[in-house]
Design an enzyme around this catalytic site. Sequence first.
Site, PDB file in Angstrom:
ATOM      1  CB  SER A  84      -0.938  -0.005   1.206  1.00  0.00           C
ATOM      2  OG  SER A  84      -0.175  -0.169   2.367  1.00  0.00           O
ATOM      3  CB  THR A 201      -1.652   5.496   4.394  1.00  0.00           C
ATOM      4  OG1 THR A 201      -2.607   5.331   3.369  1.00  0.00           O
ATOM      5  CG2 THR A 201      -0.936   6.807   4.283  1.00  0.00           C
ATOM      6  CB  THR A 219      -0.702   6.141   0.600  1.00  0.00           C
ATOM      7  OG1 THR A 219      -1.513   4.980   0.532  1.00  0.00           O
ATOM      8  CG2 THR A 219      -1.402   7.241  -0.164  1.00  0.00           C
ATOM      9  NE  ARG A 229      -9.029   7.405  -3.458  1.00  0.00           N
ATOM     10  CZ  ARG A 229      -8.340   7.131  -2.355  1.00  0.00           C
ATOM     11  NH1 ARG A 229      -7.056   6.862  -2.438  1.00  0.00           N
ATOM     12  NH2 ARG A 229      -8.918   7.113  -1.182  1.00  0.00           N
ATOM     13  CB  THR A 252      -3.759   5.108   8.168  1.00  0.00           C
ATOM     14  OG1 THR A 252      -3.660   4.023   7.240  1.00  0.00           O
ATOM     15  CG2 THR A 252      -4.311   4.570   9.476  1.00  0.00           C
ATOM     16  N   GLY A 253      -6.321   4.996   6.315  1.00  0.00           N
ATOM     17  CA  GLY A 253      -7.680   4.498   6.091  1.00  0.00           C
ATOM     18  C   GLY A 253      -8.306   5.143   4.873  1.00  0.00           C
TER      19      GLY A 253
HETATM   20  N1  GLY Z   1      -5.473   7.093   3.221  1.00  0.00           N
HETATM   21  C1  GLY Z   1      -5.000   6.766   1.956  1.00  0.00           C
HETATM   22  C2  GLY Z   1      -5.955   6.870   0.872  1.00  0.00           C
HETATM   23  O1  GLY Z   1      -7.153   6.886   1.069  1.00  0.00           O
HETATM   24  O2  GLY Z   1      -5.516   6.929  -0.255  1.00  0.00           O
END
Ligand code: GLY
Length: 343
Positions: A84, A201, A219, A229, A252-253
């Site tokens: 990731s 991340t 990330t 995106r 993160t998330g």
């Molecule tokens: N937190 C990383 C993402 O949504 O790309």
Amino acid sequence: MKRRQAIQKGMLATGGLMLLRKSTTAETIQPKTNTAGFPLVISTWAPNVKANAAAWEILSKGGRALDAVEAGVRIPEADPEDSSVGYGGLPDRDGHVTLDACIMDEKGNCGSVMFLRHIMHPISVARLVMEKTPHVVLVGEGALQFALKNGFKKENLLTPESEKIWRNWLKKSQYDPMETLRHMKKPEDKRSKGGMDNHDTIGMLAIDQNGNLSGACTTSGMAFKMHGRVGDSPIIGAGLFVDNEVGAATSTGVGEEVIRICGSHTIVEAMRYGKSPQEACKIGVERMLKLRKDNIKDLQIGFLAVNKAGEIGAFSLRPGFTYAFRMGDGQDVVSEAESLLKN
Ligand code: GLY
């Protein structure tokens, strides 16, 4: 499960020096061995003890927090097994690895790259944006050209393992990115308790011996995202925010949810108005749940924060968000954050 194993392996590897402890209440975790609370480095996810070690090399010798966080997050960026972040990151739905990163120092200087391809260390490009341009953000082809002009090498970041996972995903590919997330992050997902192994991340915060703060966040973003995106991680105020008078926060998330509440900035502002880092992280998660209710119950979001005194906090929406830190005597500590929802 994989993360739990990583924590236990880490404990063995350090002969028990590494502690696993659960944050129990909304109390701030106090540094034990150094009353000043710094130097200090803290990162999202337990396996990032390796990243913390690289940052500590710099912090323990009196180096700058900015140099420490850059060096620290370069470790997962170059790790092909981290699916990731950076090299080995899972690609978007079209098979392209696209990277997001940002960095911020104690003077409010910041730099960011978004939708960057072919460069293994987006964090170092973000730092160059901060230091060598009048801008804060470079995106896509422009960011790539800037990196190449500054000596970065163009590389294929899609590893055979990540390509295999992507090809497998293609068989049932779902176009709606949130649908994809729900599918991949079910609580029963065996790969981790929080179902986030495809989405971890690294956000890293540090305080150096002079008491100055910096942070970095990097990330490959949501696996199988739509091409183009961008998540929260490279957005100053969402994935990362540093205010040297107050503290710093990172996330993160699922980035879409963090962006909606300007997560890291929200947390730093809560600390400015007297909340501890732990209380401030909880406030961020509560705000998100209030705003989004059932929309986010299957998702995961985690925050980390530090304040100027070197106190730390961590809080997540659902169980399973681990983090790692070093402070005082430099011992590795990993812990699981308290969560708002209990499963
Ligand atoms: N937190 C990383 C993402 O949504 O790309």
